[in-house]
Design a protein around this motif. Structure first.
Motif, PDB file in Angstrom:
ATOM      1  N   ASP A  23       0.809  -1.216   0.000  1.00  0.00           N
ATOM      2  CA  ASP A  23       0.000   0.000   0.000  1.00  0.00           C
ATOM      3  C   ASP A  23       0.844   1.270   0.000  1.00  0.00           C
ATOM      4  OD1 ASP A  23      -2.365  -1.426  -0.008  1.00  0.00           O
ATOM      5  OD2 ASP A  23      -2.649  -1.305   2.158  1.00  0.00           O
ATOM      6  N   ASP A  24       2.157   1.148   0.114  1.00  0.00           N
ATOM      7  CA  ASP A  24       3.043   2.309   0.176  1.00  0.00           C
ATOM      8  C   ASP A  24       3.391   2.756  -1.246  1.00  0.00           C
ATOM      9  OD1 ASP A  24       5.539   3.894   0.341  1.00  0.00           O
ATOM     10  OD2 ASP A  24       5.415   3.388   2.475  1.00  0.00           O
ATOM     11  N   SER A  25       3.060   3.984  -1.586  1.00  0.00           N
ATOM     12  CA  SER A  25       3.258   4.470  -2.957  1.00  0.00           C
ATOM     13  C   SER A  25       4.725   4.473  -3.376  1.00  0.00           C
ATOM     14  CB  SER A  25       2.668   5.876  -3.114  1.00  0.00           C
ATOM     15  OG  SER A  25       3.331   6.792  -2.244  1.00  0.00           O
ATOM     16  N   ARG A  26       5.651   4.586  -2.429  1.00  0.00           N
ATOM     17  CA  ARG A  26       7.084   4.574  -2.778  1.00  0.00           C
ATOM     18  C   ARG A  26       7.521   3.220  -3.326  1.00  0.00           C
ATOM     19  NH1 ARG A  26       9.159   6.471   2.933  1.00  0.00           N
ATOM     20  NH2 ARG A  26       7.653   4.834   3.363  1.00  0.00           N
ATOM     21  N   LEU A  27       6.760   2.168  -3.040  1.00  0.00           N
ATOM     22  CA  LEU A  27       7.105   0.828  -3.492  1.00  0.00           C
ATOM     23  C   LEU A  27       6.189   0.340  -4.617  1.00  0.00           C
ATOM     24  CD1 LEU A  27       8.055   1.108  -0.389  1.00  0.00           C
ATOM     25  CD2 LEU A  27       8.375  -1.313  -0.579  1.00  0.00           C
ATOM     26  N   SER A  28       5.433   1.257  -5.208  1.00  0.00           N
ATOM     27  CA  SER A  28       4.411   0.864  -6.185  1.00  0.00           C
ATOM     28  C   SER A  28       4.969   0.166  -7.423  1.00  0.00           C
ATOM     29  CB  SER A  28       3.579   2.074  -6.607  1.00  0.00           C
ATOM     30  OG  SER A  28       4.393   3.015  -7.283  1.00  0.00           O
ATOM     31  N   GLY A  29       6.213   0.432  -7.798  1.00  0.00           N
ATOM     32  CA  GLY A  29       6.784  -0.227  -8.964  1.00  0.00           C
ATOM     33  C   GLY A  29       7.537  -1.501  -8.653  1.00  0.00           C
ATOM     34  N   ALA A  30       7.520  -1.922  -7.399  1.00  0.00           N
ATOM     35  CA  ALA A  30       8.296  -3.099  -6.979  1.00  0.00           C
ATOM     36  C   ALA A  30       7.399  -4.308  -6.753  1.00  0.00           C
ATOM     37  CB  ALA A  30       9.059  -2.778  -5.694  1.00  0.00           C
ATOM     38  N   ILE A  31       7.973  -5.464  -6.934  1.00  0.00           N
ATOM     39  CA  ILE A  31       7.329  -6.714  -6.516  1.00  0.00           C
ATOM     40  C   ILE A  31       7.430  -6.745  -4.996  1.00  0.00           C
ATOM     41  CG2 ILE A  31       7.479  -9.238  -6.567  1.00  0.00           C
ATOM     42  CD1 ILE A  31       9.155  -8.813  -9.242  1.00  0.00           C
ATOM     43  N   VAL A  32       6.331  -6.975  -4.313  1.00  0.00           N
ATOM     44  CA  VAL A  32       6.341  -7.107  -2.849  1.00  0.00           C
ATOM     45  C   VAL A  32       5.641  -8.416  -2.523  1.00  0.00           C
ATOM     46  CG1 VAL A  32       5.633  -6.109  -0.646  1.00  0.00           C
ATOM     47  CG2 VAL A  32       6.298  -4.593  -2.525  1.00  0.00           C
ATOM     48  N   ASP A  33       6.399  -9.359  -1.941  1.00  0.00           N
ATOM     49  CA  ASP A  33       5.833 -10.685  -1.689  1.00  0.00           C
ATOM     50  C   ASP A  33       6.708 -11.419  -0.681  1.00  0.00           C
ATOM     51  OD1 ASP A  33       4.200 -12.950  -1.912  1.00  0.00           O
ATOM     52  OD2 ASP A  33       4.175 -12.849  -4.100  1.00  0.00           O
ATOM     53  N   VAL A  34       6.373 -12.670  -0.406  1.00  0.00           N
ATOM     54  CA  VAL A  34       7.171 -13.495   0.505  1.00  0.00           C
ATOM     55  C   VAL A  34       8.168 -14.376  -0.248  1.00  0.00           C
ATOM     56  CG1 VAL A  34       5.457 -13.475   2.355  1.00  0.00           C
ATOM     57  CG2 VAL A  34       5.405 -15.288   0.628  1.00  0.00           C
ATOM     58  N   GLN A  35       8.042 -14.429  -1.560  1.00  0.00           N
ATOM     59  CA  GLN A  35       8.996 -15.208  -2.353  1.00  0.00           C
ATOM     60  C   GLN A  35       9.052 -14.653  -3.769  1.00  0.00           C
ATOM     61  OE1 GLN A  35       7.477 -19.151  -2.042  1.00  0.00           O
ATOM     62  NE2 GLN A  35       6.058 -18.929  -3.730  1.00  0.00           N
ATOM     63  N   ALA A  36      10.141 -14.951  -4.422  1.00  0.00           N
ATOM     64  CA  ALA A  36      10.337 -14.478  -5.792  1.00  0.00           C
ATOM     65  C   ALA A  36       9.373 -15.185  -6.737  1.00  0.00           C
ATOM     66  CB  ALA A  36      11.776 -14.740  -6.216  1.00  0.00           C
ATOM     67  N   PRO A  37       8.831 -14.435  -7.700  1.00  0.00           N
ATOM     68  CA  PRO A  37       7.967 -15.073  -8.687  1.00  0.00           C
ATOM     69  C   PRO A  37       8.785 -15.889  -9.680  1.00  0.00           C
ATOM     70  CG  PRO A  37       8.283 -12.765  -9.233  1.00  0.00           C
ATOM     71  CD  PRO A  37       8.960 -13.000  -7.909  1.00  0.00           C
ATOM     72  N   SER A  38       8.134 -16.745 -10.394  1.00  0.00           N
ATOM     73  CA  SER A  38       8.791 -17.537 -11.430  1.00  0.00           C
ATOM     74  C   SER A  38       9.466 -16.604 -12.433  1.00  0.00           C
ATOM     75  CB  SER A  38       7.737 -18.394 -12.145  1.00  0.00           C
ATOM     76  OG  SER A  38       8.319 -19.102 -13.198  1.00  0.00           O
ATOM     77  N   GLY A  39      10.680 -16.928 -12.793  1.00  0.00           N
ATOM     78  CA  GLY A  39      11.405 -16.132 -13.764  1.00  0.00           C
ATOM     79  C   GLY A  39      12.176 -14.959 -13.172  1.00  0.00           C
ATOM     80  N   PHE A  40      12.082 -14.746 -11.886  1.00  0.00           N
ATOM     81  CA  PHE A  40      12.819 -13.640 -11.248  1.00  0.00           C
ATOM     82  C   PHE A  40      14.308 -13.907 -11.365  1.00  0.00           C
ATOM     83  CE2 PHE A  40      14.746 -11.649  -7.464  1.00  0.00           C
ATOM     84  CZ  PHE A  40      14.329 -10.337  -7.649  1.00  0.00           C
ATOM     85  N   ASP A  41      15.088 -12.874 -11.789  1.00  0.00           N
ATOM     86  CA  ASP A  41      16.531 -13.059 -11.954  1.00  0.00           C
ATOM     87  C   ASP A  41      17.361 -12.137 -11.053  1.00  0.00           C
ATOM     88  OD1 ASP A  41      16.299 -10.559 -13.126  1.00  0.00           O
ATOM     89  OD2 ASP A  41      17.074 -11.179 -15.077  1.00  0.00           O
ATOM     90  N   GLY A  42      16.694 -11.409 -10.157  1.00  0.00           N
ATOM     91  CA  GLY A  42      17.407 -10.545  -9.228  1.00  0.00           C
ATOM     92  C   GLY A  42      17.624  -9.131  -9.715  1.00  0.00           C
ATOM     93  N   THR A  43      17.181  -8.805 -10.933  1.00  0.00           N
ATOM     94  CA  THR A  43      17.422  -7.468 -11.466  1.00  0.00           C
ATOM     95  C   THR A  43      16.198  -6.557 -11.399  1.00  0.00           C
ATOM     96  OG1 THR A  43      16.913  -8.144 -13.734  1.00  0.00           O
ATOM     97  CG2 THR A  43      19.227  -8.303 -13.023  1.00  0.00           C
ATOM     98  N   ALA A  44      15.036  -7.096 -11.092  1.00  0.00           N
ATOM     99  CA  ALA A  44      13.824  -6.275 -10.965  1.00  0.00           C
ATOM    100  C   ALA A  44      13.752  -5.666  -9.570  1.00  0.00           C
ATOM    101  CB  ALA A  44      12.583  -7.149 -11.216  1.00  0.00           C
ATOM    102  N   ALA A  45      13.036  -4.552  -9.448  1.00  0.00           N
ATOM    103  CA  ALA A  45      12.784  -3.948  -8.141  1.00  0.00           C
ATOM    104  C   ALA A  45      11.860  -4.890  -7.364  1.00  0.00           C
ATOM    105  CB  ALA A  45      12.130  -2.580  -8.311  1.00  0.00           C
ATOM    106  N   ALA A  46      12.306  -5.316  -6.187  1.00  0.00           N
ATOM    107  CA  ALA A  46      11.522  -6.281  -5.416  1.00  0.00           C
ATOM    108  C   ALA A  46      11.863  -6.184  -3.931  1.00  0.00           C
ATOM    109  CB  ALA A  46      11.793  -7.698  -5.905  1.00  0.00           C
TER     110      ALA A  46
END
Length: 137
Positions: A23-46
């Motif tokens: 819900d925090d607008s500063r993190l709106s472009g990031a993946i926020v979760d308890v685990q990486a989604p399929s295909g995550f390579d460490g270069t996305a904002a998360a």
């Protein structure tokens, strides 16, 4: 005298923090979760949220989980900015009610600190650990 026992289920502090960060607008472009989604390579904002231990204090009816924030970004600087935004959002959780739980205090235990990720070789990662005090009703 009876000894207080922990609840059969602790509050889901990971879900609580994921919701608050989501819900925090500063993190709106990031993946926020308890685990990486399929295909995550460490270069996305998360920001990944994980309980890393903690303690139940029966006589106070308080859960004191240690929460690790694993923060990634496309650059080291972007990851650092995102780590600080996530950190500020978690520190601001004090006095927040979530369902039948109340976050009474948040203490920073470590971080954010640069920590290379050996799973994702291209990753830019910072890690922080927070202690969250949760009154359980």
């Amino acid at each position: 005298m009876t000894t207080p026992t922990p609840p059969s289920t602790f509050p889901d502090v990971e879900a609580m923090i994921v919701d608050i960060l989501g819900d925090d607008s500063r993190l709106s472009g990031a993946i926020v979760d308890v685990q990486a989604p399929s295909g995550f390579d460490g270069t996305a904002a998360a920001v990944f949220v994980n309980r890393r231990g903690g303690a139940w204090v029966g006589e106070l009816h308080v859960d004191q989980p240690l929460i690790e924030l694993e923060v990634y970004g496309p650059t080291k600087q972007a990851a650092h900015v995102l780590a600080n935004d996530a950190r500020q959002a978690v520190l601001a959780m004090a006095n927040t009610r979530y369902g039948t739980s109340l976050v009474t205090e948040v203490e920073e235990q470590d971080g954010p600190r640069w920590l290379p990720d050996y799973l994702y070789s291209a990753a830019n990662r910072y890690v922080a650990v927070m202690k969250v005090y949760v009154d359980v009703y």
